[in-house]
Design an enzyme around this catalytic site. Structure first.
Site, PDB file in Angstrom:
ATOM      1  N   HIS A  41      -5.168  22.226  -5.795  1.00 52.76           N
ATOM      2  CA  HIS A  41      -4.046  22.516  -6.696  1.00 52.76           C
ATOM      3  C   HIS A  41      -4.398  22.130  -8.129  1.00 52.76           C
ATOM      4  O   HIS A  41      -4.158  22.886  -9.077  1.00 52.76           O
ATOM      5  CB  HIS A  41      -2.793  21.721  -6.293  1.00 52.76           C
ATOM      6  CG  HIS A  41      -2.214  22.083  -4.971  1.00 52.76           C
ATOM      7  ND1 HIS A  41      -1.942  21.134  -4.011  1.00 52.76           N
ATOM      8  CD2 HIS A  41      -1.833  23.268  -4.443  1.00 52.76           C
ATOM      9  CE1 HIS A  41      -1.418  21.722  -2.957  1.00 52.76           C
ATOM     10  NE2 HIS A  41      -1.342  23.025  -3.191  1.00 52.76           N
ATOM     11  N   LYS A  53       9.923  23.703   5.471  1.00 54.83           N
ATOM     12  CA  LYS A  53       8.570  23.236   5.784  1.00 54.83           C
ATOM     13  C   LYS A  53       8.551  21.778   6.262  1.00 54.83           C
ATOM     14  O   LYS A  53       7.510  21.278   6.655  1.00 54.83           O
ATOM     15  CB  LYS A  53       7.654  23.383   4.563  1.00 54.83           C
ATOM     16  CG  LYS A  53       7.303  24.813   4.236  1.00 54.83           C
ATOM     17  CD  LYS A  53       6.265  24.854   3.142  1.00 54.83           C
ATOM     18  CE  LYS A  53       5.808  26.270   2.860  1.00 54.83           C
ATOM     19  NZ  LYS A  53       4.760  26.291   1.831  1.00 54.83           N
ATOM     20  N   ARG A 103      -7.095  30.623  -1.231  1.00 53.05           N
ATOM     21  CA  ARG A 103      -8.252  29.888  -0.724  1.00 53.05           C
ATOM     22  C   ARG A 103      -9.134  30.765   0.135  1.00 53.05           C
ATOM     23  O   ARG A 103     -10.337  30.622   0.150  1.00 53.05           O
ATOM     24  CB  ARG A 103      -7.802  28.695   0.122  1.00 53.05           C
ATOM     25  CG  ARG A 103      -7.197  27.563  -0.653  1.00 53.05           C
ATOM     26  CD  ARG A 103      -6.774  26.517   0.320  1.00 53.05           C
ATOM     27  NE  ARG A 103      -5.961  27.157   1.354  1.00 53.05           N
ATOM     28  CZ  ARG A 103      -4.826  26.706   1.835  1.00 53.05           C
ATOM     29  NH1 ARG A 103      -4.368  25.576   1.426  1.00 53.05           N
ATOM     30  NH2 ARG A 103      -4.154  27.360   2.741  1.00 53.05           N
ATOM     31  N   SER A 143      -2.849  21.065   1.722  1.00 52.45           N
ATOM     32  CA  SER A 143      -1.940  19.934   1.902  1.00 52.45           C
ATOM     33  C   SER A 143      -1.774  19.592   3.377  1.00 52.45           C
ATOM     34  O   SER A 143      -1.666  18.419   3.736  1.00 52.45           O
ATOM     35  CB  SER A 143      -0.576  20.249   1.282  1.00 52.45           C
ATOM     36  OG  SER A 143      -0.680  20.347  -0.118  1.00 52.45           O
TER      37      SER A 143
END
Length: 163
Positions: free
Chosen positions: A18, A42, A91, A129
């Site tokens: 990030h 989430k 990514r 993450s």
């Protein structure tokens, strides 16, 4: 003209990937707003306040970067901040389809706001993450995946809160 870009995400927690995208976006735009989403669906490991604190700590030395929390549509937030660009990270190929759909959705809501996709440097391409959260649950090493300021904040938290 002052070009403002909005970089939305859950940032649970903010990683070196990030951070890499924020640094590179800052070279392209006058101001970057890092927008930390509530993301109740989430079920984040860290509270919104903790995630904002981590993002602020990681980016404090970057001129022209600010951090906000939000719980509304990304396009609404972009308009609130006069952002004409949304930053999204890619990514891997697996990210592309979801991000493309999201970009089209945002464009259907406001076609004056462009989406720009940035890839992190190769050394950060595997970092997510969710990988960091899994390592934290088992007290795994995360120093190489997180900005030092974020690692320090997480290290100061009680390990019981990270379960």
């Amino acid at each position: 003209m002052n070009t403002i870009a909005l970089y939305p995400g859950t940032f649970d927690p903010i990683t070196n990937g990030h951070y890499d995208i924020i640094e590179r976006a800052k070279k392209m735009f006058d101001h970057v707003v890092v927008a930390v989403a509530v993301s109740v669906d989430k079920k984040p490991m860290f509270t919104l306040e903790e995630r904002i604190q981590m993002a602020e700590a990681a980016t404090a030395h970057l001129e022209g970067v600010s951090v906000v929390g939000f719980d509304n549509l990304t396009i609404e937030l972009a308009n609130e901040h006069n952002a004409k660009v949304l930053i999204r990270g890619l990514r891997a190929v697996s990210d592309f389809e979801y991000e493309l759909q999201l970009g089209y959705l945002n464009n259907s809501l406001d076609d004056t706001i462009e989406t720009v996709y940035l890839m992190p440097k190769l050394k950060h391409a595997f970092v997510s993450s969710s990988i960091v959260r899994n390592l934290l649950k088992f007290n795994g090493k995360t120093e190489h995946l997180l900005p030092p300021e974020v690692q320090k904040i997480i290290g100061s938290m009680n390990s019981c809160t990270l379960q």
